[in-house]
Scaffold this motif. Structure first.
Motif, PDB file in Angstrom:
ATOM      1  N   ASN A   1       0.842  -1.372  -0.202  1.00  0.00           N
ATOM      2  CA  ASN A   1      -0.012  -0.047  -0.057  1.00  0.00           C
ATOM      3  C   ASN A   1       0.830   1.213  -0.010  1.00  0.00           C
ATOM      4  O   ASN A   1       1.737   1.236   0.661  1.00  0.00           O
ATOM      5  CB  ASN A   1      -0.972   0.060   1.170  1.00  0.00           C
ATOM      6  N   GLY A   2       0.553   2.340  -0.623  1.00  0.00           N
ATOM      7  CA  GLY A   2       1.120   3.465  -0.849  1.00  0.00           C
ATOM      8  C   GLY A   2       1.876   3.693  -2.039  1.00  0.00           C
ATOM      9  O   GLY A   2       1.481   3.112  -3.187  1.00  0.00           O
ATOM     10  N   ASP A   3       2.984   4.466  -2.048  1.00  0.00           N
ATOM     11  CA  ASP A   3       3.908   5.034  -3.239  1.00  0.00           C
ATOM     12  C   ASP A   3       4.734   3.915  -3.690  1.00  0.00           C
ATOM     13  O   ASP A   3       5.749   3.622  -3.240  1.00  0.00           O
ATOM     14  CB  ASP A   3       4.747   6.247  -2.745  1.00  0.00           C
ATOM     15  N   THR A   4       4.128   3.116  -4.791  1.00  0.00           N
ATOM     16  CA  THR A   4       5.027   1.938  -5.099  1.00  0.00           C
ATOM     17  C   THR A   4       6.297   2.347  -5.927  1.00  0.00           C
ATOM     18  O   THR A   4       7.204   1.603  -5.880  1.00  0.00           O
ATOM     19  CB  THR A   4       4.218   1.202  -6.190  1.00  0.00           C
ATOM     20  N   GLN A   5       6.183   3.427  -6.577  1.00  0.00           N
ATOM     21  CA  GLN A   5       7.430   3.751  -7.188  1.00  0.00           C
ATOM     22  C   GLN A   5       8.717   4.159  -6.161  1.00  0.00           C
ATOM     23  O   GLN A   5       9.590   3.789  -6.376  1.00  0.00           O
ATOM     24  CB  GLN A   5       7.359   5.342  -8.036  1.00  0.00           C
TER      25      GLN A   5
END
Length: 256
Positions: free
Chosen positions: A157-161
């Motif tokens: 969950n969250g900013d995968t990049q």
């Protein structure tokens, strides 16, 4: 009598609970010899029963089984062309000794079953891999063909990049550690594992090269790039090969 019955019942329940915890712990660390993948090298052809190649293959496999696997690695050749048998076998960096020997026996049986009569093939397990070939590759040559990726189907969950970039940085740091000389000066480490908090996620990772290659860091950097191509934002992923491998998870999977 009444209290003795409940004491006995309590002890039985406690024993079952301990067994369950032990099983879960072993499972979470992947300490079993779970099969992952195999590849038969069809281009190298097949051998006939009773042939010189089969004799050489049996000799090398039996010869390796007599080792104690203290360093978890063997690269052995036997026989003259065109019946030369070359075997590369390596255990995960935390699986030496009897654990490694057990995985070797499993890998040999798996290779014979899945690549019947094939002169060459590769088989991977959680704790080891086995490569059988007619070709004895020099240590300066990386094997980029016999590789494969695996990943957890679930994403973070969250900013995968941002997560992907931090994973790459973490694995690069481990690659530098694996490429450092041993304290006793006997060679390079070729293995490193660690854990790190990346935002809200605690990540566990490891990198490893076979003990006979010259350019461990180069191989690991290539594998890390392949990992970023196949696995973006996954909770766990790995790239396996016969020269090196990399892996990360959100749970511990190696022995300390």
């Amino acid at each position: 009598m009444y209290s003795s019955y409940y004491l006995f019942k309590y002890l039985v329940c406690f024993y079952i609970f301990c067994i369950q915890v032990l099983i879960q712990s072993v499972s979470s660390l992947n300490l079993t010899n779970a099969f992952l993948h195999h590849k038969c090298l069809a281009s190298q052809g097949k051998y006939n029963p009773g042939s010189a190649y089969e004799e050489n293959l049996n000799y090398v496999m039996n010869h390796i089984s007599t080792y104690h696997f203290r360093d978890g690695f063997r690269h052995t050749s036997h026989g003259e062309a065109p019946n030369t048998v070359n075997i590369v076998f390596q255990c995960r960096g935390d699986s030496y000794g009897s654990n490694c020997g057990s995985c070797y026996a499993t890998a040999v049986a798996g290779f014979r079953k899945k690549c019947q009569r094939n002169k060459g093939g590769v088989i991977w397990y959680d704790q080891c891999f086995l490569k059988v070939s007619t070709i004895n590759s020099p240590p300066t040559k990386m094997d980029y063909e016999n590789t494969f990726p695996m990943h957890n189907p679930n994403n973070i969950n969250g900013d995968t990049q941002l997560f992907n970039q931090k994973i790459k940085d973490f694995l690069y740091d481990l690659a530098l550690k694996a490429d450092k000389p041993k304290a006793d000066g006997s060679g390079l480490l070729y293995y490193a594992a660690g854990e790190k908090m990346l935002g809200k996620n605690k990540v566990y990772a490891m990198v490893q090269c076979t003990l006979d290659i010259f350019h461990c860091k180069v191989c690991l950097e290539w594998s890390i790039k392949e990992l970023s191509k196949c696995c973006k934002g996954n909770k766990g992923a790995r790239v396996f090969g016969t020269s090196c491998n990399v892996r990360y998870e959100l749970y511990p999977f190696v022995r300390t």
